[in-house]
Design a protein around this motif. Structure first.
Motif, PDB file in Angstrom:
ATOM      1  N   GLU A 280      46.592  39.070  33.750  1.00  0.00           N
ATOM      2  CA  GLU A 280      45.156  39.142  33.963  1.00  0.00           C
ATOM      3  C   GLU A 280      44.831  38.687  35.383  1.00  0.00           C
ATOM      4  O   GLU A 280      45.463  37.763  35.906  1.00  0.00           O
ATOM      5  CB  GLU A 280      44.425  38.247  32.962  1.00  0.00           C
ATOM      6  N   PRO A 281      43.861  39.325  36.028  1.00  0.00           N
ATOM      7  CA  PRO A 281      43.489  38.881  37.372  1.00  0.00           C
ATOM      8  C   PRO A 281      42.933  37.463  37.349  1.00  0.00           C
ATOM      9  O   PRO A 281      42.152  37.098  36.463  1.00  0.00           O
ATOM     10  CB  PRO A 281      42.414  39.895  37.788  1.00  0.00           C
ATOM     11  N   VAL A 282      43.352  36.655  38.288  1.00  0.00           N
ATOM     12  CA  VAL A 282      42.941  35.256  38.366  1.00  0.00           C
ATOM     13  C   VAL A 282      42.011  35.082  39.561  1.00  0.00           C
ATOM     14  O   VAL A 282      42.340  35.521  40.664  1.00  0.00           O
ATOM     15  CB  VAL A 282      44.159  34.323  38.508  1.00  0.00           C
ATOM     16  N   GLU A 283      40.861  34.439  39.316  1.00  0.00           N
ATOM     17  CA  GLU A 283      39.932  34.164  40.402  1.00  0.00           C
ATOM     18  C   GLU A 283      40.190  32.745  40.899  1.00  0.00           C
ATOM     19  O   GLU A 283      39.878  31.769  40.225  1.00  0.00           O
ATOM     20  CB  GLU A 283      38.484  34.302  39.944  1.00  0.00           C
ATOM     21  N   TYR A 284      40.798  32.638  42.066  1.00  0.00           N
ATOM     22  CA  TYR A 284      41.116  31.342  42.614  1.00  0.00           C
ATOM     23  C   TYR A 284      39.862  30.686  43.199  1.00  0.00           C
ATOM     24  O   TYR A 284      38.903  31.357  43.586  1.00  0.00           O
ATOM     25  CB  TYR A 284      42.186  31.463  43.698  1.00  0.00           C
ATOM     26  N   VAL A 285      39.858  29.368  43.247  1.00  0.00           N
ATOM     27  CA  VAL A 285      38.715  28.637  43.785  1.00  0.00           C
ATOM     28  C   VAL A 285      38.596  28.913  45.275  1.00  0.00           C
ATOM     29  O   VAL A 285      39.557  28.799  46.023  1.00  0.00           O
ATOM     30  CB  VAL A 285      38.871  27.125  43.527  1.00  0.00           C
ATOM     31  N   ARG A 286      37.383  29.281  45.695  1.00  0.00           N
ATOM     32  CA  ARG A 286      37.136  29.577  47.104  1.00  0.00           C
ATOM     33  C   ARG A 286      36.423  28.407  47.761  1.00  0.00           C
ATOM     34  O   ARG A 286      35.561  27.760  47.165  1.00  0.00           O
ATOM     35  CB  ARG A 286      36.282  30.837  47.244  1.00  0.00           C
ATOM     36  N   VAL A 287      36.771  28.153  48.996  1.00  0.00           N
ATOM     37  CA  VAL A 287      36.132  27.088  49.759  1.00  0.00           C
ATOM     38  C   VAL A 287      34.741  27.539  50.182  1.00  0.00           C
ATOM     39  O   VAL A 287      34.543  28.669  50.623  1.00  0.00           O
ATOM     40  CB  VAL A 287      36.976  26.718  50.995  1.00  0.00           C
ATOM     41  N   CYS A 288      33.767  26.657  50.039  1.00  0.00           N
ATOM     42  CA  CYS A 288      32.392  26.929  50.471  1.00  0.00           C
ATOM     43  C   CYS A 288      32.106  26.032  51.673  1.00  0.00           C
ATOM     44  O   CYS A 288      31.951  24.812  51.515  1.00  0.00           O
ATOM     45  CB  CYS A 288      31.411  26.640  49.340  1.00  0.00           C
ATOM     46  N   ASP A 289      32.063  26.615  52.854  1.00  0.00           N
ATOM     47  CA  ASP A 289      31.859  25.826  54.071  1.00  0.00           C
ATOM     48  C   ASP A 289      30.424  25.870  54.565  1.00  0.00           C
ATOM     49  O   ASP A 289      30.129  25.410  55.673  1.00  0.00           O
ATOM     50  CB  ASP A 289      32.801  26.299  55.174  1.00  0.00           C
ATOM     51  N   ALA A 290      29.499  26.401  53.755  1.00  0.00           N
ATOM     52  CA  ALA A 290      28.104  26.509  54.187  1.00  0.00           C
ATOM     53  C   ALA A 290      27.379  25.174  54.149  1.00  0.00           C
ATOM     54  O   ALA A 290      26.358  25.005  54.817  1.00  0.00           O
ATOM     55  CB  ALA A 290      27.362  27.518  53.304  1.00  0.00           C
ATOM     56  N   HIS A 291      27.898  24.206  53.381  1.00  0.00           N
ATOM     57  CA  HIS A 291      27.206  22.932  53.215  1.00  0.00           C
ATOM     58  C   HIS A 291      28.045  21.736  53.641  1.00  0.00           C
ATOM     59  O   HIS A 291      27.712  20.601  53.287  1.00  0.00           O
ATOM     60  CB  HIS A 291      26.781  22.761  51.751  1.00  0.00           C
ATOM     61  N   GLY A 292      29.114  21.963  54.385  1.00  0.00           N
ATOM     62  CA  GLY A 292      29.947  20.867  54.835  1.00  0.00           C
ATOM     63  C   GLY A 292      31.278  20.818  54.121  1.00  0.00           C
ATOM     64  O   GLY A 292      31.613  21.685  53.312  1.00  0.00           O
TER      65      GLY A 292
END
Length: 260
Positions: free
Chosen positions: A32-44
């Motif tokens: 099954e396709p796995v959605e890895y955690v993505r970094v959110c750099d919009a808030h620091g």
């Protein structure tokens, strides 16, 4: 006899063909396709996208431990007795604090929507320290509502005007956490804040405490003025401040504030 042999041979061939086709149809299932955690750099630093959403989340906190020793005697304790209304004694004293912060943010047509929860527990003696929601509030653009520090000490804008160079006592309007509704703005270096606050949470009258702040910040530092009205004491507090410290000094002050 020949017909019987022919039928048996045909049946055997049919079984063999069917078995071969069945063997060819067996395939290993694809993962099954796995959605890895993505970094959110919009808030620091430290934010990541909650999988399946466009909401950014940061989980932070700390554990603080302090140990010291004391030896003291109540002037009224002539014989050095402990107890019996006297406070003489000596020994070790310890303090422990655990804090976990949950900070969720997402973008809307009205600005950044932020939900913040701080869980905290402190131990200053025997037994477990109770865990409580030390802060909880929502922010949308410049609007803020919930339970947090009074705008007198932290309006979430104005840089060094939050804590900075003034004391925690703040005259008659010192450090406190309150249920509040407030608004903040920043524009071309100018900043301001206004909040309506409840310091009792018991429904004593309809008049809230009022805190207002106005100032200007630039690369050299900041200047500000603020005023507060305490409804329960029917008194005003006012303060004018400035801060020209280096960025390093400000970070040290922020660190010391976290340890208090």
């Amino acid at each position: 006899m020949n017909i019987k042999s022919l039928l048996i041979g045909s049946a055997a061939a049919l079984v063999a063909v069917t078995g071969a086709r069945a063997a060819d149809a067996v395939m290993a299932p694809e993962p099954e396709p796995v959605e890895y955690v993505r970094v959110c750099d919009a808030h620091g630093n430290g934010f990541f996208y909650i999988p399946g959403t466009e909401t950014c989340l940061q989980i932070s906190g700390y554990v603080w431990y302090q140990i010291g020793a004391n030896s003291y005697r109540d002037p009224g304790d002539t014989f050095g007795y402990q107890g019996q209304g006297h406070s003489s004694g000596e020994g070790w004293f310890k303090s422990v604090r655990a804090r976990v912060n949950f900070d969720a943010r997402s973008e809307t047509e009205w600005g950044t929507l932020r939900s913040y929860i701080r869980l905290q527990a402190s131990w200053n003696g025997a037994g477990d320290g109770p865990v409580a929601a030390d802060q909880a509030y929502i922010m949308l653009g410049g609007f803020m509502a919930g339970y947090s520090e009074s705008f007198w000490v932290d309006s979430k804008n104005g840089g060094p005007s939050n804590y900075g160079s003034h004391s925690w006592s703040g005259m008659s309007y010192g450090y406190s956490q309150r249920a509040l509704i407030g608004y903040r703005f920043d524009s071309n270096g100018f900043f301001g804040a206004l909040s309506l606050e409840d310091d009792t949470l018991t429904g004593e009258g309809y008049m809230p405490d009022v805190v207002a702040k106005l100032g200007y910040s630039a690369g050299w530092g900041a200047v500000w003025a603020k005023v507060a009205y305490d409804e329960s004491l029917e008194s005003f507090a006012a303060q004018v401040g400035s801060d020209q410290r280096s960025e390093h000094a400000r970070l040290v002050a922020a660190r010391d504030r976290l340890l208090l």
